[in-house]
Design a protein around this motif. Structure first.
Motif, mmCIF file in Angstrom:
data_model
loop_
_atom_site.group_PDB
_atom_site.id
_atom_site.type_symbol
_atom_site.label_atom_id
_atom_site.label_comp_id
_atom_site.label_asym_id
_atom_site.label_seq_id
_atom_site.Cartn_x
_atom_site.Cartn_y
_atom_site.Cartn_z
ATOM 1 N N MET A 1 0.849 -1.181 0.000
ATOM 2 C CA MET A 1 0.000 0.000 0.000
ATOM 3 C C MET A 1 0.889 1.237 0.000
ATOM 4 S SD MET A 1 -2.805 1.249 2.850
ATOM 5 C CE MET A 1 -1.783 0.960 4.270
ATOM 6 N N THR A 2 0.654 2.119 -0.929
ATOM 7 C CA THR A 2 1.375 3.375 -1.012
ATOM 8 C C THR A 2 0.555 4.463 -0.321
ATOM 9 O OG1 THR A 2 2.321 2.723 -3.130
ATOM 10 C CG2 THR A 2 2.411 5.056 -2.574
ATOM 11 N N ILE A 3 1.221 5.266 0.484
ATOM 12 C CA ILE A 3 0.569 6.360 1.197
ATOM 13 C C ILE A 3 1.040 7.675 0.604
ATOM 14 C CG2 ILE A 3 0.368 7.539 3.427
ATOM 15 C CD1 ILE A 3 -1.086 4.863 3.317
ATOM 16 N N HIS A 4 0.094 8.558 0.367
ATOM 17 C CA HIS A 4 0.389 9.896 -0.150
ATOM 18 C C HIS A 4 0.017 10.913 0.925
ATOM 19 C CE1 HIS A 4 0.740 8.063 -4.101
ATOM 20 N NE2 HIS A 4 -0.360 7.402 -3.806
ATOM 21 N N ILE A 5 0.887 11.881 1.147
ATOM 22 C CA ILE A 5 0.653 12.939 2.126
ATOM 23 C C ILE A 5 0.391 14.226 1.359
ATOM 24 C CG2 ILE A 5 1.550 14.191 4.118
ATOM 25 C CD1 ILE A 5 1.382 11.187 4.651
ATOM 26 N N ARG A 6 -0.660 14.938 1.735
ATOM 27 C CA ARG A 6 -0.999 16.203 1.085
ATOM 28 C C ARG A 6 -1.735 17.090 2.074
ATOM 29 N NH1 ARG A 6 -6.335 16.191 0.452
ATOM 30 N NH2 ARG A 6 -7.426 14.220 0.138
ATOM 31 N N LEU A 7 -1.845 18.367 1.715
ATOM 32 C CA LEU A 7 -2.643 19.297 2.518
ATOM 33 C C LEU A 7 -4.105 18.889 2.480
ATOM 34 C CD1 LEU A 7 -1.224 22.831 1.638
ATOM 35 C CD2 LEU A 7 -1.337 21.801 3.908
ATOM 36 N N ALA A 8 -4.778 19.007 3.595
ATOM 37 C CA ALA A 8 -6.211 18.726 3.651
ATOM 38 C C ALA A 8 -6.970 19.798 2.873
ATOM 39 C CB ALA A 8 -6.691 18.715 5.098
ATOM 40 N N THR A 9 -8.084 19.397 2.303
ATOM 41 C CA THR A 9 -8.963 20.322 1.598
ATOM 42 C C THR A 9 -10.321 20.325 2.288
ATOM 43 O OG1 THR A 9 -9.894 18.679 0.093
ATOM 44 C CG2 THR A 9 -7.818 19.755 -0.586
ATOM 45 N N GLU A 10 -11.143 21.269 1.911
ATOM 46 C CA GLU A 10 -12.493 21.335 2.471
ATOM 47 C C GLU A 10 -13.273 20.054 2.163
ATOM 48 O OE1 GLU A 10 -15.408 22.635 4.814
ATOM 49 O OE2 GLU A 10 -13.454 23.615 4.592
ATOM 50 N N ASP A 11 -13.017 19.448 1.030
ATOM 51 C CA ASP A 11 -13.694 18.196 0.666
ATOM 52 C C ASP A 11 -13.353 17.052 1.619
ATOM 53 O OD1 ASP A 11 -14.923 19.421 -1.491
ATOM 54 O OD2 ASP A 11 -13.465 18.668 -2.952
ATOM 55 N N ASP A 12 -12.209 17.155 2.312
ATOM 56 C CA ASP A 12 -11.795 16.116 3.262
ATOM 57 C C ASP A 12 -12.517 16.212 4.599
ATOM 58 O OD1 ASP A 12 -9.790 15.055 1.532
ATOM 59 O OD2 ASP A 12 -8.405 16.651 2.167
ATOM 60 N N ARG A 13 -13.122 17.368 4.874
ATOM 61 C CA ARG A 13 -13.666 17.633 6.207
ATOM 62 C C ARG A 13 -14.609 16.530 6.732
ATOM 63 N NH1 ARG A 13 -13.263 21.991 9.288
ATOM 64 N NH2 ARG A 13 -12.474 23.198 7.540
ATOM 65 N N PRO A 14 -15.582 16.052 5.971
ATOM 66 C CA PRO A 14 -16.468 15.003 6.527
ATOM 67 C C PRO A 14 -15.702 13.745 6.955
ATOM 68 C CG PRO A 14 -17.444 15.952 4.559
ATOM 69 C CD PRO A 14 -16.038 16.493 4.651
ATOM 70 N N ASP A 15 -14.760 13.301 6.133
ATOM 71 C CA ASP A 15 -13.974 12.115 6.483
ATOM 72 C C ASP A 15 -13.064 12.380 7.675
ATOM 73 O OD1 ASP A 15 -15.109 10.566 4.466
ATOM 74 O OD2 ASP A 15 -13.531 11.060 3.026
ATOM 75 N N LEU A 16 -12.492 13.581 7.750
ATOM 76 C CA LEU A 16 -11.623 13.929 8.875
ATOM 77 C C LEU A 16 -12.411 14.013 10.177
ATOM 78 C CD1 LEU A 16 -9.325 16.526 7.121
ATOM 79 C CD2 LEU A 16 -8.615 14.327 8.104
ATOM 80 N N ARG A 17 -13.596 14.562 10.124
ATOM 81 C CA ARG A 17 -14.449 14.597 11.324
ATOM 82 C C ARG A 17 -14.707 13.190 11.844
ATOM 83 N NH1 ARG A 17 -18.709 18.770 8.712
ATOM 84 N NH2 ARG A 17 -17.835 20.719 9.514
ATOM 85 N N GLU A 18 -15.056 12.303 10.931
ATOM 86 C CA GLU A 18 -15.371 10.927 11.327
ATOM 87 C C GLU A 18 -14.136 10.195 11.846
ATOM 88 O OE1 GLU A 18 -17.778 7.908 12.301
ATOM 89 O OE2 GLU A 18 -18.504 9.789 11.431
ATOM 90 N N LEU A 19 -13.006 10.340 11.171
ATOM 91 C CA LEU A 19 -11.770 9.715 11.622
ATOM 92 C C LEU A 19 -11.389 10.222 13.011
ATOM 93 C CD1 LEU A 19 -8.592 9.167 9.479
ATOM 94 C CD2 LEU A 19 -8.459 9.816 11.851
ATOM 95 N N PHE A 20 -11.480 11.519 13.216
ATOM 96 C CA PHE A 20 -11.140 12.147 14.491
ATOM 97 C C PHE A 20 -12.035 11.613 15.613
ATOM 98 C CE2 PHE A 20 -11.047 16.264 17.086
ATOM 99 C CZ PHE A 20 -9.762 16.085 17.546
ATOM 100 N N LEU A 21 -13.319 11.540 15.347
ATOM 101 C CA LEU A 21 -14.269 11.040 16.343
ATOM 102 C C LEU A 21 -13.979 9.589 16.695
ATOM 103 C CD1 LEU A 21 -16.889 11.396 18.017
ATOM 104 C CD2 LEU A 21 -18.136 10.639 15.971
#
Length: 147
Positions: A1-21
Motif C-alpha cells: 500500500m502506497t501512502i500519499h501525504i498532502r494538505l487537507a482540503t475542504e472536501d476532506d472535512r467530513p472524512d476527517l471529522r469521522e476519523l477524528f471522532l
C-alpha cells in the motif's frame, strides 16, 4: 500500500471529522464516549495546518494538525487498523521532522502513542494535568548538524 501525504482540503472535512471522532473514542477508552463529538474536529483544528495521509484509492488513513507558530503538533490520528505501517512517521516527516523540531502533549494513559514518540527520539520536557488527565510535554530533537 502506497501512502500519499498532502494538505487537507475542504472536501476532506467530513472524512476527517469521522476519523477524528472514531480514533479518539477508541484511543481514550477511559473517557465517556459522549465526551467526543463529530464537530470537535472543526473546533480543535481551526487555524492549524492539516496534512492527510491517503491510499492510492483516495481513502484517508490519518492526519496531523500543526499549530505552525509554535511547531506544536496538536493532533496526530490514524484510522483503525492503520497503526504500525509508517503512516504516523510519514506525517511527521511531511512537517519537516526531524530536521525541524516539533513539540506536543501526550496523555500518560495513551501508552501506545508515548511509545511511538519515544521510539522516534522525542523526549519529555515537562508534564501537567489537563481535563482528560495527566500529560507529558514532548519535544523532538534536531538532527545533529542541522539548522
Amino acid at each position: 500500500m502506497t501512502i500519499h501525504i498532502r494538505l487537507a482540503t475542504e472536501d476532506d472535512r467530513p472524512d476527517l471529522r469521522e476519523l477524528f471522532l472514531q480514533a479518539r473514542r477508541a484511543t481514550f477508552a477511559w473517557l465517556p464516549s459522549e465526551t467526543f463529538q463529530l464537530d470537535d474536529y472543526d473546533d480543535q483544528t481551526r487555524g492549524e495546518r492539516v496534512l492527510v495521509a491517503e491510499t492510492d484509492d483516495g481513502a484517508l488513513v490519518g492526519f496531523v494538525a500543526l499549530w505552525e507558530p509554535d511547531r506544536f503538533v496538536h493532533h496526530l490520528y490514524l484510522a483503525a487498523g492503520q497503526q504500525r505501517q509508517g503512516i504516523g512517521r510519514a506525517l511527521l516527516h511531511a512537517l519537516g521532522w526531524p530536521e525541524q523540531p516539533l513539540h506536543l502533549k501526550c496523555l500518560r494513559r495513551n501508552e501506545a502513542a508515548l511509545a511511538f514518540y519515544f521510539k522516534l527520539g522525542f523526549v519529555g520536557i515537562g508534564q501537567g494535568q489537563g481535563a482528560d488527565g495527566e500529560y507529558v510535554l514532548l519535544a523532538s530533537q534536531r538532527v545533529q548538524g542541522s539548522g
